[in-house]
Design an enzyme around this catalytic site. Structure first.
Site, PDB file in Angstrom:
ATOM      1  N   SER A  46       0.812  -1.205   0.000  1.00  0.00           N
ATOM      2  CA  SER A  46       0.000   0.000   0.000  1.00  0.00           C
ATOM      3  C   SER A  46       0.856   1.271   0.000  1.00  0.00           C
ATOM      4  O   SER A  46       1.679   1.432  -0.883  1.00  0.00           O
ATOM      5  CB  SER A  46      -0.958  -0.051   1.177  1.00  0.00           C
ATOM      6  OG  SER A  46      -2.073   0.746   0.892  1.00  0.00           O
ATOM      7  N   LYS A  99       4.012   2.177  -2.633  1.00  0.00           N
ATOM      8  CA  LYS A  99       4.374   3.395  -3.365  1.00  0.00           C
ATOM      9  C   LYS A  99       5.836   3.713  -3.040  1.00  0.00           C
ATOM     10  O   LYS A  99       6.648   4.040  -3.912  1.00  0.00           O
ATOM     11  CB  LYS A  99       3.499   4.583  -2.933  1.00  0.00           C
ATOM     12  CG  LYS A  99       1.969   4.331  -2.936  1.00  0.00           C
ATOM     13  CD  LYS A  99       1.203   5.574  -2.455  1.00  0.00           C
ATOM     14  CE  LYS A  99      -0.153   5.326  -1.806  1.00  0.00           C
ATOM     15  NZ  LYS A  99      -1.205   4.767  -2.598  1.00  0.00           N
ATOM     16  N   TRP A 153     -10.212   0.381  -4.808  1.00  0.00           N
ATOM     17  CA  TRP A 153      -9.663   1.703  -4.453  1.00  0.00           C
ATOM     18  C   TRP A 153      -8.265   1.873  -5.052  1.00  0.00           C
ATOM     19  O   TRP A 153      -7.863   2.966  -5.439  1.00  0.00           O
ATOM     20  CB  TRP A 153      -9.645   1.798  -2.928  1.00  0.00           C
ATOM     21  CG  TRP A 153      -9.142   3.063  -2.315  1.00  0.00           C
ATOM     22  CD1 TRP A 153      -8.023   3.196  -1.526  1.00  0.00           C
ATOM     23  CD2 TRP A 153      -9.737   4.374  -2.364  1.00  0.00           C
ATOM     24  NE1 TRP A 153      -7.892   4.497  -1.103  1.00  0.00           N
ATOM     25  CE2 TRP A 153      -8.931   5.241  -1.602  1.00  0.00           C
ATOM     26  CE3 TRP A 153     -10.878   4.892  -2.995  1.00  0.00           C
ATOM     27  CZ2 TRP A 153      -9.208   6.604  -1.431  1.00  0.00           C
ATOM     28  CZ3 TRP A 153     -11.162   6.254  -2.833  1.00  0.00           C
ATOM     29  CH2 TRP A 153     -10.339   7.077  -2.060  1.00  0.00           C
ATOM     30  N   HIS A 173      -7.745  -5.571   0.128  1.00  0.00           N
ATOM     31  CA  HIS A 173      -6.524  -4.827   0.420  1.00  0.00           C
ATOM     32  C   HIS A 173      -5.770  -5.415   1.610  1.00  0.00           C
ATOM     33  O   HIS A 173      -6.202  -5.266   2.756  1.00  0.00           O
ATOM     34  CB  HIS A 173      -6.952  -3.386   0.718  1.00  0.00           C
ATOM     35  CG  HIS A 173      -5.822  -2.421   0.801  1.00  0.00           C
ATOM     36  ND1 HIS A 173      -5.067  -2.069  -0.301  1.00  0.00           N
ATOM     37  CD2 HIS A 173      -5.312  -1.734   1.848  1.00  0.00           C
ATOM     38  CE1 HIS A 173      -4.157  -1.192   0.068  1.00  0.00           C
ATOM     39  NE2 HIS A 173      -4.274  -0.972   1.362  1.00  0.00           N
TER      40      HIS A 173
HETATM   41  C1  GTR Z   1      -5.462   4.371   1.977  1.00  0.00           C
HETATM   42  C2  GTR Z   1      -4.887   5.249   0.901  1.00  0.00           C
HETATM   43  C3  GTR Z   1      -4.176   4.394  -0.105  1.00  0.00           C
HETATM   44  C4  GTR Z   1      -3.255   3.375   0.533  1.00  0.00           C
HETATM   45  C5  GTR Z   1      -3.799   2.808   1.838  1.00  0.00           C
HETATM   46  C6  GTR Z   1      -2.779   2.106   2.729  1.00  0.00           C
HETATM   47  O1  GTR Z   1      -6.188   5.073   2.895  1.00  0.00           O
HETATM   48  O2  GTR Z   1      -5.914   5.975   0.317  1.00  0.00           O
HETATM   49  O3  GTR Z   1      -3.485   5.205  -1.035  1.00  0.00           O
HETATM   50  O4  GTR Z   1      -2.004   3.899   0.720  1.00  0.00           O
HETATM   51  O5  GTR Z   1      -4.377   3.755   2.623  1.00  0.00           O
HETATM   52  O6  GTR Z   1      -1.631   2.545   2.858  1.00  0.00           O
HETATM   53  O7  GTR Z   1      -3.184   1.099   3.351  1.00  0.00           O
END
Ligand code: GTR
Length: 413
Positions: free
Chosen positions: A251, A255, A342, A393
């Site tokens: 996540s 990045k 997402w 996720h």
């Molecule tokens: C979310 C965010 C994502 C991702 C995620 C995470 O809230 O919008 O870009 O980075 O968190 O890090 O679990």
């Protein structure tokens, strides 16, 4: 109420493929001056540097290099941990000459080894002590957004030991001959918007500077910088083969892993897990999380200039396929989860597809296709690995098993 109003101004999140706007991606193989790049030499000497500099000034921000005063201290070592399978070391990486500012690397090395080992290196969300149930790991000082005005970011009671163990299959990695190095990201820069006062940024302010300039590092670039400083240490550890370090992240840390590998060619491989917007996903698809949304929810992650592209993705001089391309010819793995809309699984896949021409300049196979591949059918054959896992996720044992198979192909002797 403020939050409600701020969100109300934002267009609704798009999850409808037919609503993805028509877009033209910037061509990784055409220079700013319009010259076609047709060989690896021109890519490496001309196009790659100009692309890297666009990502620095417009997306993540420029970071300082290795500080002169950087130094290390092994704080603890235990040669018989994880059922005698591994050696555990904790290392302080002091960012300057003084011992005031440091991060702690938690390192596990397989005891069964004949040589220096390849290592997975990644940030953790909640503290080093949360990644497994090893009772002797030093508890990270938990640094989170103060709950109320004047409150403290240091929580007396942080996260419980092993709270994130499902995300870190340490024993599986050790059994497969890999070391694992991890750092609590809060040691580098706590994950909230405080005007860049409490992390590493102020250590590098010029005289009179109080916050990064619009083209200087945000939090993701600071975390990536921290991963490079961890690499500085790993290069000195004789049990680690620093030429075989895979930088990995889930996540927001996905990045970060991609950006770390783009900036620092010492990373031999990169793994992005569900990295989404500002990671592997193409910004121009505006599917799921968008540039506008990420800049408003997480104003500290990117550099100030990235705000120019909120709701204005077509103006971006780059897109995220070029972030993947910056890692070429090194192997990169892009993992998605089918329910994690997402993060735009298809946009993550397409970034790999559109980075492929750069891998081909090096005579390598990247990733091909136009439609998202089948769920739970990993593609491990080329230099861009990929899978879409069933489920949501997260980073799971299934994900890690694919990363190990991919690493076995590229990092094992
Ligand atoms: C979310 C965010 C994502 C991702 C995620 C995470 O809230 O919008 O870009 O980075 O968190 O890090 O679990």
């Amino acid at each position: 109420l403020t939050l409600f109003c701020a969100r109300a101004q934002m267009p609704a999140t798009n999850y409808d493929e037919s609503q993805v706007p028509a877009y033209t991606l910037p061509d990784p193989l055409t220079t700013i001056a319009g010259k076609k790049v047709t060989d690896a030499e021109t890519w490496t000497s001309e196009r790659r540097p100009e692309l890297l500099s666009l990502f620095e000034s417009e997306v993540y921000g420029k970071a300082p290099g290795r500080p002169e005063g950087l130094h290390f201290e092994v704080l603890s070592e235990d040669r018989y941990t994880l059922g005698n399978m591994a050696t555990r070391r904790e290392i302080a990486v002091y960012f300057t000459e003084s011992d005031a500012h440091f991060m702690t690397i938690l390192l596990y090395i397989p005891n069964k080894r004949t040589d220096a080992v390849p290592v997975f290196l990644g940030l953790n969300f909640k503290g080093n002590h949360t990644i497994c149930d090893d009772p002797l790991v030093t508890e990270s000082v938990s640094r989170m957004k103060p709950r109320e005005e004047g409150g403290s970011e240091v929580r007396a009671k942080g996260f419980p030991r092993a709270a994130a163990a499902s995300r870190w299959p340490v024993e599986m990695l050790i059994a497969n001959g890999y070391g694992l190095a991890t750092i609590y990201r809060g040691d580098i820069d706590p994950d909230y918007d405080d005007g860049f006062q409490n992390g590493v940024h102020p250590l590098f302010y010029r005289e009179g500077q109080t916050k990064p300039a619009p083209d200087e590092w945000g939090t993701i670039a600071a975390w990536a910088w921290g991963l490079s400083r961890a690499m500085d240490y790993l290069e000195t550890d004789e049990d680690v083969d620093a030429s075989r370090v895979a930088v990995i992240g889930h996540s927001r840390h996905g990045k970060t892993a991609l950006w770390a590998a783009a900036v620092d060619p010492r990373f031999a491989m990169a793994v992005s897990n569900d990295s989404g917007c500002g990671g592997a996903a193409l910004s121009r698809r505006c599917y799921g999380e968008t540039v506008a949304r990420i800049n408003s929810l997480f104003p500290h992650w990117f550099c100030g200039n990235f705000n120019r592209y909120s709701g204005n993705e077509a103006a971006l001089p780059v897109d995220q396929h070029e972030l993947i391309a910056l890692i070429a010819p090194r192997p990169v793995y892009i993992a998605s989860a089918v329910e994690d809309r997402w993060a735009d699984p298809k946009g993550e896949f397409l970034a790999g597809v559109h980075a492929t021409p750069v891998y081909e300049l090096f005579g390598l196979v990247g990733l091909s296709g136009t439609e998202l591949p089948q769920t739970d059918a990993p593609v491990l054959s080329g230099h861009i690995g990929h899978h879409v896992r069933s489920g949501d996720h997260d980073i799971t044992l299934y994900d890690w098993r694919q990363f190990v198979k991919f690493a076995d192909k590229h990092l094992k002797r």
